[in-house]
Design a protein around this motif. Structure first.
Motif, PDB file in Angstrom:
ATOM      1  N   ARG A 245       0.838  -1.197   0.000  1.00 26.78           N
ATOM      2  CA  ARG A 245       0.000   0.000   0.000  1.00 26.78           C
ATOM      3  C   ARG A 245       0.878   1.254   0.000  1.00 26.78           C
ATOM      4  N   GLU A 246       1.940   1.237   0.812  1.00 30.69           N
ATOM      5  CA  GLU A 246       2.842   2.387   0.875  1.00 30.69           C
ATOM      6  C   GLU A 246       3.568   2.585  -0.450  1.00 30.69           C
ATOM      7  N   GLU A 247       4.003   1.468  -1.076  1.00 30.48           N
ATOM      8  CA  GLU A 247       4.675   1.565  -2.369  1.00 30.48           C
ATOM      9  C   GLU A 247       3.746   2.138  -3.431  1.00 30.48           C
ATOM     10  N   MET A 248       2.504   1.654  -3.434  1.00 26.37           N
ATOM     11  CA  MET A 248       1.540   2.144  -4.418  1.00 26.37           C
ATOM     12  C   MET A 248       1.241   3.625  -4.200  1.00 26.37           C
ATOM     13  N   LYS A 249       1.162   4.034  -2.940  1.00 27.80           N
ATOM     14  CA  LYS A 249       0.899   5.436  -2.640  1.00 27.80           C
ATOM     15  C   LYS A 249       2.060   6.301  -3.136  1.00 27.80           C
ATOM     16  N   ALA A 250       3.298   5.862  -2.884  1.00 30.20           N
ATOM     17  CA  ALA A 250       4.467   6.619  -3.342  1.00 30.20           C
ATOM     18  C   ALA A 250       4.489   6.699  -4.865  1.00 30.20           C
ATOM     19  N   GLN A 251       4.160   5.584  -5.525  1.00 25.27           N
ATOM     20  CA  GLN A 251       4.137   5.567  -6.986  1.00 25.27           C
ATOM     21  C   GLN A 251       3.070   6.520  -7.521  1.00 25.27           C
ATOM     22  N   ARG A 252       1.893   6.499  -6.909  1.00 20.85           N
ATOM     23  CA  ARG A 252       0.795   7.380  -7.327  1.00 20.85           C
ATOM     24  C   ARG A 252       1.184   8.848  -7.149  1.00 20.85           C
ATOM     25  N   GLU A 253       1.822   9.160  -6.016  1.00 23.67           N
ATOM     26  CA  GLU A 253       2.242  10.544  -5.772  1.00 23.67           C
ATOM     27  C   GLU A 253       3.299  10.984  -6.776  1.00 23.67           C
ATOM     28  N   ALA A 254       4.219  10.073  -7.132  1.00 22.38           N
ATOM     29  CA  ALA A 254       5.241  10.400  -8.128  1.00 22.38           C
ATOM     30  C   ALA A 254       4.596  10.664  -9.487  1.00 22.38           C
ATOM     31  N   GLU A 255       3.611   9.839  -9.856  1.00 26.51           N
ATOM     32  CA  GLU A 255       2.914  10.036 -11.126  1.00 26.51           C
ATOM     33  C   GLU A 255       2.166  11.358 -11.135  1.00 26.51           C
ATOM     34  N   GLN A 256       1.530  11.681 -10.023  1.00 36.07           N
ATOM     35  CA  GLN A 256       0.793  12.942  -9.938  1.00 36.07           C
ATOM     36  C   GLN A 256       1.746  14.132 -10.034  1.00 36.07           C
ATOM     37  N   ALA A 257       2.909  14.020  -9.426  1.00 38.75           N
ATOM     38  CA  ALA A 257       3.892  15.101  -9.501  1.00 38.75           C
ATOM     39  C   ALA A 257       4.383  15.273 -10.939  1.00 38.75           C
ATOM     40  N   ALA A 258       4.579  14.150 -11.644  1.00 35.79           N
ATOM     41  CA  ALA A 258       5.031  14.221 -13.034  1.00 35.79           C
ATOM     42  C   ALA A 258       3.965  14.885 -13.909  1.00 35.79           C
ATOM     43  N   VAL A 259       2.710  14.515 -13.721  1.00 34.19           N
ATOM     44  CA  VAL A 259       1.616  15.115 -14.493  1.00 34.19           C
ATOM     45  C   VAL A 259       1.530  16.602 -14.182  1.00 34.19           C
ATOM     46  N   SER A 260       1.672  16.934 -12.919  1.00 33.72           N
ATOM     47  CA  SER A 260       1.592  18.337 -12.516  1.00 33.72           C
ATOM     48  C   SER A 260       2.703  19.155 -13.165  1.00 33.72           C
ATOM     49  N   SER A 261       3.908  18.624 -13.173  1.00 37.07           N
ATOM     50  CA  SER A 261       5.017  19.380 -13.779  1.00 37.07           C
ATOM     51  C   SER A 261       4.832  19.515 -15.286  1.00 37.07           C
ATOM     52  N   GLU A 262       4.300  18.487 -15.938  1.00 39.33           N
ATOM     53  CA  GLU A 262       4.034  18.571 -17.375  1.00 39.33           C
ATOM     54  C   GLU A 262       2.946  19.602 -17.660  1.00 39.33           C
ATOM     55  N   MET A 263       1.891  19.587 -16.826  1.00 35.47           N
ATOM     56  CA  MET A 263       0.807  20.556 -17.015  1.00 35.47           C
ATOM     57  C   MET A 263       1.318  21.982 -16.805  1.00 35.47           C
ATOM     58  N   LYS A 264       2.247  22.146 -15.874  1.00 38.24           N
ATOM     59  CA  LYS A 264       2.800  23.475 -15.595  1.00 38.24           C
ATOM     60  C   LYS A 264       3.553  24.006 -16.816  1.00 38.24           C
ATOM     61  N   LYS A 265       4.203  23.084 -17.554  1.00 38.87           N
ATOM     62  CA  LYS A 265       4.918  23.471 -18.776  1.00 38.87           C
ATOM     63  C   LYS A 265       3.950  23.866 -19.894  1.00 38.87           C
ATOM     64  N   ILE A 266       2.804  23.179 -19.951  1.00 42.76           N
ATOM     65  CA  ILE A 266       1.859  23.371 -21.048  1.00 42.76           C
ATOM     66  C   ILE A 266       0.958  24.582 -20.818  1.00 42.76           C
ATOM     67  N   LEU A 267       0.450  24.739 -19.606  1.00 40.30           N
ATOM     68  CA  LEU A 267      -0.552  25.768 -19.315  1.00 40.30           C
ATOM     69  C   LEU A 267       0.084  27.102 -18.924  1.00 40.30           C
ATOM     70  N   THR A 268      -0.721  28.155 -19.074  1.00 41.35           N
ATOM     71  CA  THR A 268      -0.292  29.457 -18.574  1.00 41.35           C
ATOM     72  C   THR A 268      -0.436  29.433 -17.049  1.00 41.35           C
ATOM     73  N   PRO A 269       0.204  30.360 -16.337  1.00 37.08           N
ATOM     74  CA  PRO A 269       0.072  30.364 -14.874  1.00 37.08           C
ATOM     75  C   PRO A 269      -1.381  30.447 -14.395  1.00 37.08           C
ATOM     76  N   GLU A 270      -2.227  31.227 -15.079  1.00 38.48           N
ATOM     77  CA  GLU A 270      -3.625  31.337 -14.682  1.00 38.48           C
ATOM     78  C   GLU A 270      -4.364  30.013 -14.902  1.00 38.48           C
ATOM     79  N   GLN A 271      -4.112  29.402 -16.070  1.00 38.12           N
ATOM     80  CA  GLN A 271      -4.744  28.118 -16.374  1.00 38.12           C
ATOM     81  C   GLN A 271      -4.293  27.043 -15.390  1.00 38.12           C
ATOM     82  N   TYR A 272      -3.015  27.051 -15.077  1.00 39.43           N
ATOM     83  CA  TYR A 272      -2.476  26.053 -14.149  1.00 39.43           C
ATOM     84  C   TYR A 272      -3.105  26.213 -12.760  1.00 39.43           C
TER      85      TYR A 272
END
Length: 145
Positions: free
Chosen positions: A84-111
């Motif tokens: 459960r802890e491993e899956m949670k860490a993996q999920r958080e890492a994936e969410q962080a990666a998506v967030s950083s990609e979205m930050k690159k794509i979107l404007t600050p207001e959109q983000y």
């Protein structure tokens, strides 16, 4: 008239059966290791008509079995927790990666708006989970993990 009587008997029968089931669930509490051993030994002694020497030997064997089962149960619980802890860490890492990609794509207001919507969805999910937990408590059902 016969149909009404049969229907009434069916309703009463099902209601009684449902209440018996709930009663068993509500009253089933975990036994201690010693209680488990005593229960098994007394059942075997009664069924097989064991003498005292045999009962002592059976008690030793059953005690070992119960200890092994409980150790295995603890081990499995630990594995579940680790997974459960491993899956949670993996999920958080994936969410962080998506967030950083979205930050690159979107404007600050959109983000900022995207993050706000994401947090609102998280809160909605948490509220639904809390409601489910309350429903389970009100029905005296075991909590799912």
């Amino acid at each position: 008239m016969k149909k009404v009587i049969v229907a009434a008997l069916l309703v009463v029968g099902m209601t009684t059966f449902a209440q018996e089931k709930e009663g068993r669930k509500a009253g089933s509490e975990r036994l201690t290791s010693e209680q488990k051993v005593d229960l098994q030994v007394s059942k075997i002694t009664k069924d097989l008509d064991l003498n005292e020497k045999q009962a002592k030997e059976v008690r030793a064997l059953v005690t070992k079995q119960v200890a092994k089962r409980e150790a295995k149960r603890a081990e499995m619980q630990e594995l579940k927790t680790k997974k459960r802890e491993e899956m949670k860490a993996q999920r958080e890492a994936e969410q962080a990666a998506v967030s950083s990609e979205m930050k690159k794509i979107l404007t600050p207001e959109q983000y900022a708006k995207w993050e706000k919507n994401r947090e609102e969805r998280k809160e909605g999910i948490k509220e639904k989970m809390a409601e489910r937990k309350e429903k389970r408590k009100s029905k005296n059902l075991p909590e799912s993990k």
